[in-house]
Design an enzyme around this catalytic site. Structure first.
Site, mmCIF file in Angstrom:
data_model
loop_
_atom_site.group_PDB
_atom_site.id
_atom_site.type_symbol
_atom_site.label_atom_id
_atom_site.label_comp_id
_atom_site.label_asym_id
_atom_site.label_seq_id
_atom_site.Cartn_x
_atom_site.Cartn_y
_atom_site.Cartn_z
ATOM 1 C CG ASP A 588 -1.919 -1.078 1.287
ATOM 2 O OD1 ASP A 588 -1.916 -1.926 0.385
ATOM 3 O OD2 ASP A 588 -2.706 -1.121 2.243
ATOM 4 C CG HIS A 592 0.225 3.665 3.535
ATOM 5 N ND1 HIS A 592 0.867 2.866 4.455
ATOM 6 C CD2 HIS A 592 -0.961 3.069 3.303
ATOM 7 C CE1 HIS A 592 0.094 1.838 4.763
ATOM 8 N NE2 HIS A 592 -1.007 1.927 4.063
ATOM 9 C CG ASP A 663 -4.585 -8.178 -3.375
ATOM 10 O OD1 ASP A 663 -5.047 -7.129 -2.921
ATOM 11 O OD2 ASP A 663 -3.898 -8.962 -2.702
ATOM 12 C CD GLU A 665 -9.874 -3.954 -0.085
ATOM 13 O OE1 GLU A 665 -10.828 -4.507 0.462
ATOM 14 O OE2 GLU A 665 -8.841 -3.629 0.518
ATOM 15 C CD GLU A 669 -7.443 4.452 -0.202
ATOM 16 O OE1 GLU A 669 -7.105 5.195 0.744
ATOM 17 O OE2 GLU A 669 -7.564 3.221 -0.091
#
Length: 797
Positions: A588, A592, A663, A665, A669
Site C-alpha cells: 500500500d 499511504h 492484488d 482493492e 486510492e
C-alpha cells in the site's frame, strides 16, 4: 544474465546475440553459471563463442505420430482457494474512534496567503522517464539492514529489488505459488507430480470456478494444473530455484540440481511473453504433464536451426514445442515415453519453447514465424505533449535476432494501440484470468496512445467536457448559502486538534488526516475567499506535517537497505508484519504516501517558499522515489514499485506470498495517488513528474474502466459477474466482490470511490456512477449505509 540466451550459428544461419536493454545483466555462454554469478555486474556482458565442439549424436527424428494410452484419468479441474488470505494483517481500516470533537471555531489571523502558480509545469522534450534524484534519503530517515523478510535465492544481492511485481512468488514463502505472465502462469513444481521443473499452465474461461448464485461473489482460476512442465532428468529433491535480473517487467528463474551446483535450466519470464522459453545448459530435457500427453509428432525444421513438434493433451488442447539446439547437428530426439513424460537428448544445450495454439493452422504459421526468438526484458519510454501522450514497451530479445517476437497484449493495450502496433495484431487469442482476452502481436515493441490527458485538472472541482469531448473545466464558484456554510463548518473543523489526528502510529491514517485538513484549507482559501482563516489553518497544517518531515512520529520511517525502500519501523519493533496494513513489507505505499504528496502540493501552492525550507522537498521526493521512481539508475529505489505499466494499474501487495498473486482493492486510492504525483509535480516545478502523472492517470482511467468498473457495456469481465458493478478485490487469479474488512455494499462499492477528488470525474464516468447508484443506493438505500471513516484495508491480503 543471459543464461544461454545467445545461441551459436548452425547450418549457415547465424544466431546473433541481443544485448538486453540497459540494466539487464548477461552471462558469457562459455562461462559456468556459478562463476558467472560471481562476476561483478558490469563485467557480465555476453560474448558469442564459436569454440564449442559440434556433435553429431542427435538422431534423425521419427516422423510418425507417437501416442500414449492413459491409464489414470488426468486432473482437469485443479483445486480452488475461495477464501481471502489470512494472518498477519490489519483488519480495521475504518478509523472511527479517538477522533476529538471540535470545541469551538478557529480564529482567523492577520495574514493573507499568496498562492503560487497552478499552471502546468511545462512541456518535457523527449522521454519523460528520467531520473528525479539519485542521492540518499534525508539523514533523519535512518537505515536498517535487518528486514523481517530475507532475500531467498536472489542472485542480485545489492540492487533495488521489485517487491510488488508479478514474479515475487518466486522468492517468497515456499516458492511454489504461481507467477502470472499473462496469458500463461508459471510455478515451480518442487516435487508435485514427481517433477522439480517449471510448470506451464493456461486456464480457459470455461475452467473458471464460480461462487453460487445468479450474481456470483467471485470467480477464480483453479490451481494445481500442470499442462506442461519444463524439467530435466538431473533435477531432483535437492533442486534450488533462484531468480536473477529482476526488472519491472521481467525476471530470470533458474533451476539448479543443488545449492552448490550451476543452474541447468533458466527461464526468462516476461509479461505478455508469447512462448514459455527454457534455456538448457547441458541437461537431459524432460517434459511432464499432469493433464497427460495424448500424442507427440515431429513436424519440420524451421530456419535451418529450430525443430518443431506438435503435442495434443488429454484435454484436447493443442500445444507446440520448438527446440533450438546449440553445438549439434540433426534434430534433437524427443520421445513420448508415456502419457506423462516426454524425454529429450542427453547433455542438451539450447532452448525449448512451448506455446498453446488455439488458432489451428493459421495460429501455427504465426508461431512458426516467430519461434527461436524470445523476450528477455522490456524498456519503458513515454512522451507527453500537453493533452496527448504515448508510452512504449520495447522488448529486449534473445535467440534468433531476425525473428520478430510474438507477444500478448491486454484489452486496454489493444484499445489504445498506435497505428503501427495495430497492424501487428494476429488472430491468436488466449484468455487471462482477470484481464479478459489477451491478443497476440508480432512485434518487437508496442506503443499505446492516450489523447485525453487530464492536464486541465488542478485542485478545484473539475467537470469533463460535454458531448464526449476531451478535456474539461473547473469551477470554484460557491453560492451565498453554500459560501456561509463552508466558512462556518471550516472554522469549526480547523479548530480540531491536528496533532492528535495526524501524529499516529500509521502512515495511512496520518496521511488521510493531513489530506483532510489540507482540503479544508484549500477550499477556504480559493473557494470561500477566506484567506485569513485559511492562513490560520495552514500554520497548524505545516506544524503537523513537520512532524513527519522530521521523522518524529510514533513509528518513524526507516530506509530498508535489504529491499531498498522507505518503510514504517513498527514491524521492526514488534515483529507484526500486519502493522499499518503491512507498510514495512511494502503493502500500500502508493496509498499511504499519496496522501502526503497531495498535502504537500496544497501547502506548496499556498506557501511556495515552504517547499525549499529545510528538507521538505527532499523528504517528499523520497516518498515519490519509493513508490513511483521513474529511473532504473536510482541506486536507492526500484523502478516504479507500485504501478504496473503492463497491467495499467498498481499492485498493493508487497512481500507476502499469495496463491492468487498480487492484488488491488481500491482503484480510487490508486488513481488518487497518481493525481497526487501529478499535482506535486506541477506545484514543485517538476515537469517530467507532472507529465508522468498525467499519462499514468490516463492509462489508469482506461484500465479501471476495463477491469474494475463494470458498466453495462463492459466487454472484458465475464457477463454474469458484471451486475456486481465493481470487482471488489482484483487478484491476478481471482476477482472477489468483497473487501478485507467486510462485504457490505457500501464497503465494496465505496472502496472504489474514496477519496472523492477532482480526478474522480475523470476516472469514474458519470454513466457508470448512475448505474452503480441505481443498482445499490437509490430509493433511500444510501441513507441506511453504515458510516465510517473509510480506508483501504489493502494490506489484509
Amino acid at each position: 544474465m543471459s543464461n544461454l540466451r545467445s545461441l551459436l550459428a548452425l547450418a549457415g544461419v547465424a544466431l546473433v546475440h541481443g544485448l538486453p536493454r540497459p540494466g539487464l545483466v548477461e552471462r558469457k555462454v562459455d562461462v559456468p553459471f556459478d562463476q558467472a554469478f560471481a562476476q561483478p555486474l558490469d563485467d557480465r556482458a555476453i560474448t558469442l563463442s564459436s569454440n564449442l565442439e559440434v556433435t553429431t549424436s542427435y538422431s534423425s527424428v521419427i516422423s510418425s505420430l507417437q501416442s500414449a494410452s492413459v491409464t489414470v484419468s488426468p486432473s482437469l479441474t485443479g483445486t480452488i482457494l475461495t477464501g481471502l488470505p489470512s494472518g498477519g494483517f490489519t483488519r480495521d481500516p475504518l478509523k472511527t474512534s479517538d477522533l476529538p470533537e471540535p470545541t469551538g471555531s478557529l480564529a482567523p489571523i492577520d495574514a493573507t496567503l499568496e498562492e503560487g502558480p497552478t499552471a502546468p509545469a511545462g512541456n518535457v522534450a523527449g522521454n519523460i522517464f528520467v531520473p528525479m534524484a539519485t542521492d540518499a534519503p534525508p539523514q533523519q530517515i535512518t537505515s536498517r539492514d535487518d528486514h523481517v523478510v530475507k532475500k531467498l535465492n536472489i542472485v542480485d544481492e545489492d540492487v533495488p529489488i521489485q517487491t510488488n511485481k508479478f514474479f515475487a512468488n518466486f522468492f517468497l514463502g515456499n516458492q511454489t505459488q504461481p507467477v502470472w505472465t499473462n496469458p500463461y502462469a508459471l510455478s515451480w513444481a518442487k516435487g508435485h507430480g514427481n517433477s522439480f521443473g517449471m510448470v506451464v499452465t493456461h486456464i480457459e474461461r470455461s475452467q473458471l470456478a464460480w461462487a453460487p448464485g445468479d450474481v456470483p461473489q467471485y470467480f477464480i482460476g483453479p490451481s494445481g494444473q500442470q499442462h506442461i512442465v519444463l524439467s530435466a532428468q538431473e533435477l531432483g529433491e535437492e533442486t534450488v530455484l533462484s531468480t536473477e535480473s529482476p526488472t519491472a517487467f521481467s525476471v530470470f528463474a533458474n533451476l539448479a540440481p543443488s545449492a552448490n551446483s550451476k543452474p541447468l535450466v533458466s527461464l526468462p519470464c516476461v509479461q505478455g511473453m508469447g512462448f514459455v522459453t527454457a534455456l538448457y545448459n547441458g541437461a537431459k530435457p524432460v517434459l511432464n504433464s499432469g493433464t497427460f500427453f495424448r500424442t507427440l509428432k515431429f513436424v519440420e525444421q524451421l530456419n535451418g536451426i529450430t525443430y518443431k513438434y506438435r503435442v495434443t493433451l488429454e484435454d484436447s488442447t493443442e500445444w507446440l514445442i520448438y527446440a533450438t539446439p546449440v553445438a549439434s547437428l540433426g534434430a534433437p530426439p524427443f520421445e513420448l515415453k508415456d502419457s506423462a513424460n516426454i524425454v529429450g537428448p542427453e547433455g542438451f544445450i539450447g532452448m525449448i519453447q512451448v506455446a498453446k495454439n488455439p488458432a489451428s493452422d493459421s495460429g501455427e504459421k504465426i508461431y512458426d514465424s516467430t519461434a527461436g526468438s524470445y523476450a528477455v526484458n522490456a524498456t519503458l519510454t513515454g512522451t507527453v505533449d500537453r493533452s496527448s501522450g504515448s508510452y512504449t514497451l520495447d522488448w529486449g530479445k534473445g535467440g534468433v535476432q531476425n525473428q520478430t517476437l510474438l507477444m500478448f497484449a491486454l484489452p486496454h493495450h489493444v484499445e489504445s494501440f498506435d497505428e503501427k502496433t495495430a497492424t501487428a495484431l494476429t488472430g491468436i487469442e488466449l484468455a487471462t484470468i482477470t484481464k479478459g482476452i489477451a491478443k497476440a502481436i508480432v512485434a518487437d515493441k508496442m506503443t499505446m496512445v492516450e489523447n485525453n490527458l487530464p492536464n486541465t485538472i488542478g485542485f478545484a472541482p473539475w467537470v469533463p467536457a460535454g458531448n464526449g469531448g476531451n478535456g474539461g473545466s473547473d469551477n470554484t464558484d460557491l453560492m451565498g448559502g453554500a459560501l456561509a456554510l463552508v466558512n462556518n463548518v471550516g472554522a469549526v473543523e480547523l479548530s480540531e486538534d491536528f496533532d492528535k489526528q495526524t501524529r499516529l502510529d500509521s502512515m495511512y491514517y496520518s496521511g488521510k488526516g493531513l489530506a483532510k485538513f489540507a482540503g479544508i484549507i484549500y477550499t477556504l482559501q480559493t473557494m470561500a475567499k477566506n484567506t485569513e482563516l485559511a492562513a490560520a489553518g495552514l500554520v497548524k497544517l505545516k506544524d503537523a506535517f513537520n512532524v513527519f518531515v522530521n521523522n518524529t512520529q510514533p513509528l518513524p520511517l526507516v530506509y530498508d537497505t535489504v529491499w531498498k525502500g522507505v518503510v514504517s519501523s513498527g514491524t521492526y519493533r514488534t515483529g507484526d508484519t500486519g502493522l499499518d496494513f503491512g507498510n514495512a513489507l511494502y503493502n500500500d505505499h502508493h496509498f499511504h504516501y499519496g496522501y502526503f504528496l497531495w498535502t504537500a502540493a496544497v501547502i506548496g501552492y499556498l506557501d511556495p517558499a515552504w517547499m525549499d525550507q529545510g528538507t521538505n522537498r527532499a523528504w517528499i521526493n523520497t516518498l515519490v522515489r519509493d513508490f513511483a521512481n521513474p529511473s532504473t539508475s536510482d541506486p536507492y529505489f526500484p523502478f516504479q514499485r507500485s504501478f504496473d505499466w503492463f497491467h495499467g494499474h498498481s499492485w498493493a501487495k508487497g512481500l507476502f506470498e499469495s496463491g492468487d498473486g498480487k492484488d488491488q482493492e481500491s482503484s480510487s486510492e490508486d488513481t488518487f495517488s497518481t493525481y497526487a504525483l501529478k499535482m506535486w509535480g506541477r506545484i514543485s516545478g517538476d515537469a517530467a513528474l507532472e507529465a508522468r502523472g498525467n499519462l499514468q492517470l490516463a492509462v489508469q482511467a482506461r484500465s479501471v474502466r476495463n477491469y474494475f468498473l463494470l458498466a453495462s457495456d463492459n466487454t472484458v469481465q465475464p457477463e454474469r459477474f458484471r451486475p456486481n458493478k465493481v470487482t471488489g478485490i482484483l487478484f491476478e487469479n481471482k476477482v472477489d466482490h468483497t473487501t478485507y474488512f467486510g462485504a457490505s455494499p457500501e464497503f465494496v462499492q465505496g472502496i472504489h470511490m474514496i477519496p472523492l477528488n477532482p480526478s474522480t470525474a475523470y476516472t469514474r464516468p458519470a454513466a457508470f456512477v448512475k448505474e452503480e447508484w441505481d443498482a445499490y443506493f437509490s430509493n433511500g438505500r444510501a441513507d441506511k449505509a453504515l458510516g465510517g471513516g473509510g480506508g483501504s484495508g489493502e494490506s489484509a491480503k
